[in-house]
Design a protein around this motif. Structure first.
Motif, mmCIF file in Angstrom:
data_model
loop_
_atom_site.group_PDB
_atom_site.id
_atom_site.type_symbol
_atom_site.label_atom_id
_atom_site.label_comp_id
_atom_site.label_asym_id
_atom_site.label_seq_id
_atom_site.Cartn_x
_atom_site.Cartn_y
_atom_site.Cartn_z
ATOM 1 N N SER A 189 -0.383 0.804 -8.396
ATOM 2 C CA SER A 189 -0.055 1.413 -7.097
ATOM 3 C C SER A 189 0.739 2.712 -7.412
ATOM 4 O O SER A 189 0.634 3.585 -6.768
ATOM 5 N N ALA A 190 1.924 2.751 -8.325
ATOM 6 C CA ALA A 190 2.626 3.784 -8.566
ATOM 7 C C ALA A 190 1.874 4.962 -9.149
ATOM 8 O O ALA A 190 2.247 6.172 -8.932
ATOM 9 N N THR A 191 0.699 4.682 -9.806
ATOM 10 C CA THR A 191 0.186 5.663 -10.410
ATOM 11 C C THR A 191 -1.132 6.143 -9.414
ATOM 12 O O THR A 191 -1.195 7.356 -9.497
ATOM 13 N N LYS A 223 -4.196 -2.335 -2.130
ATOM 14 C CA LYS A 223 -5.706 -2.720 -2.182
ATOM 15 C C LYS A 223 -6.386 -2.184 -3.206
ATOM 16 O O LYS A 223 -7.415 -2.604 -3.755
ATOM 17 N N MET A 224 -6.220 -0.549 -3.348
ATOM 18 C CA MET A 224 -6.963 0.038 -4.228
ATOM 19 C C MET A 224 -6.473 -0.349 -5.603
ATOM 20 O O MET A 224 -7.451 -0.410 -6.649
ATOM 21 N N ASP A 247 6.472 2.940 -6.889
ATOM 22 C CA ASP A 247 6.070 2.193 -5.754
ATOM 23 C C ASP A 247 7.215 1.058 -5.450
ATOM 24 O O ASP A 247 7.247 0.105 -5.987
ATOM 25 N N PHE A 248 8.010 1.469 -4.472
ATOM 26 C CA PHE A 248 9.420 0.595 -4.380
ATOM 27 C C PHE A 248 9.003 -0.558 -3.837
ATOM 28 O O PHE A 248 8.178 -0.788 -2.753
ATOM 29 N N LYS A 305 1.470 -9.298 -10.431
ATOM 30 C CA LYS A 305 1.773 -8.695 -9.237
ATOM 31 C C LYS A 305 2.523 -7.280 -9.718
ATOM 32 O O LYS A 305 2.561 -6.250 -9.167
ATOM 33 N N ALA A 306 3.443 -7.386 -10.972
ATOM 34 C CA ALA A 306 3.814 -6.143 -11.641
ATOM 35 C C ALA A 306 2.841 -5.081 -11.875
ATOM 36 O O ALA A 306 2.961 -3.954 -11.927
ATOM 37 N N LEU A 307 1.787 -5.720 -12.382
ATOM 38 C CA LEU A 307 0.647 -4.754 -12.813
ATOM 39 C C LEU A 307 0.192 -4.195 -11.621
ATOM 40 O O LEU A 307 -0.120 -2.799 -11.584
ATOM 41 N N ILE A 308 0.053 -4.959 -10.350
ATOM 42 C CA ILE A 308 -0.443 -4.142 -9.320
ATOM 43 C C ILE A 308 0.638 -3.130 -8.893
ATOM 44 O O ILE A 308 0.251 -1.949 -8.370
#
Length: 136
Positions: free
Chosen positions: A124-126, A98-99, A8-9, A117-120
């Motif tokens: 998101s990449a997952t 959002k998910m 998730d770039f 935000k790093a965890l988000i």
């Protein structure tokens, strides 16, 4: 089999997720400072076999490219140069942030933890990786 790695770039941080070697389970790996991303990927691919790189493709609701595509395209060109033997695919990443946030709420993370935000980005990449696996 080799792993699939999804990103998730972002201009500041990039979330990274990988599959297991059987390509069944998508797991968040880490979030990397985008300036250090290519070096991280070089190091990772030295130790792990990766057969496919997925890069999130942000789109508007009308299916047009997002403004962040301006930053992603040059990054993909660098990826192609650095890893000529690993195919790169784009995966629609609409709503993943959002998910990811909703996943954090559902898993019981406190409000303070949900500001990470790093965890988000990692979640998101997952989600990008999981959507690819489901479509396979």
């Amino acid at each position: 089999m080799a792993r699939i790695l999804a990103m998730d770039f972002g201009t500041k941080r990039t979330g990274i997720a990988v599959t297991d070697e059987l390509q069944i389970i998508a797991s968040g790996l880490t979030t990397v400072n985008t300036k250090e991303l290519l070096q991280f990927l070089k190091d990772y691919t030295k130790n792990e076999s990766v057969e496919l790189l997925l890069v999130g493709e942000p789109k508007q609701m009308d299916n047009t490219a997002s403004e962040s595509e301006v930053h992603i395209k040059p990054f993909i060109a660098k990826l192609e140069k650095q890893f000529p033997n690993i195919p790169i695919l784009r995966v629609d990443e609409r709503f993943t942030s959002k998910m990811a946030f909703q996943t954090m709420i559902d898993s019981g993370l406190k409000k303070n933890q949900r500001k990470n935000k790093a965890l988000i980005d990692e979640i998101s990449a997952t989600l990008i990786l999981q959507s690819y696996l489901y479509s396979k």
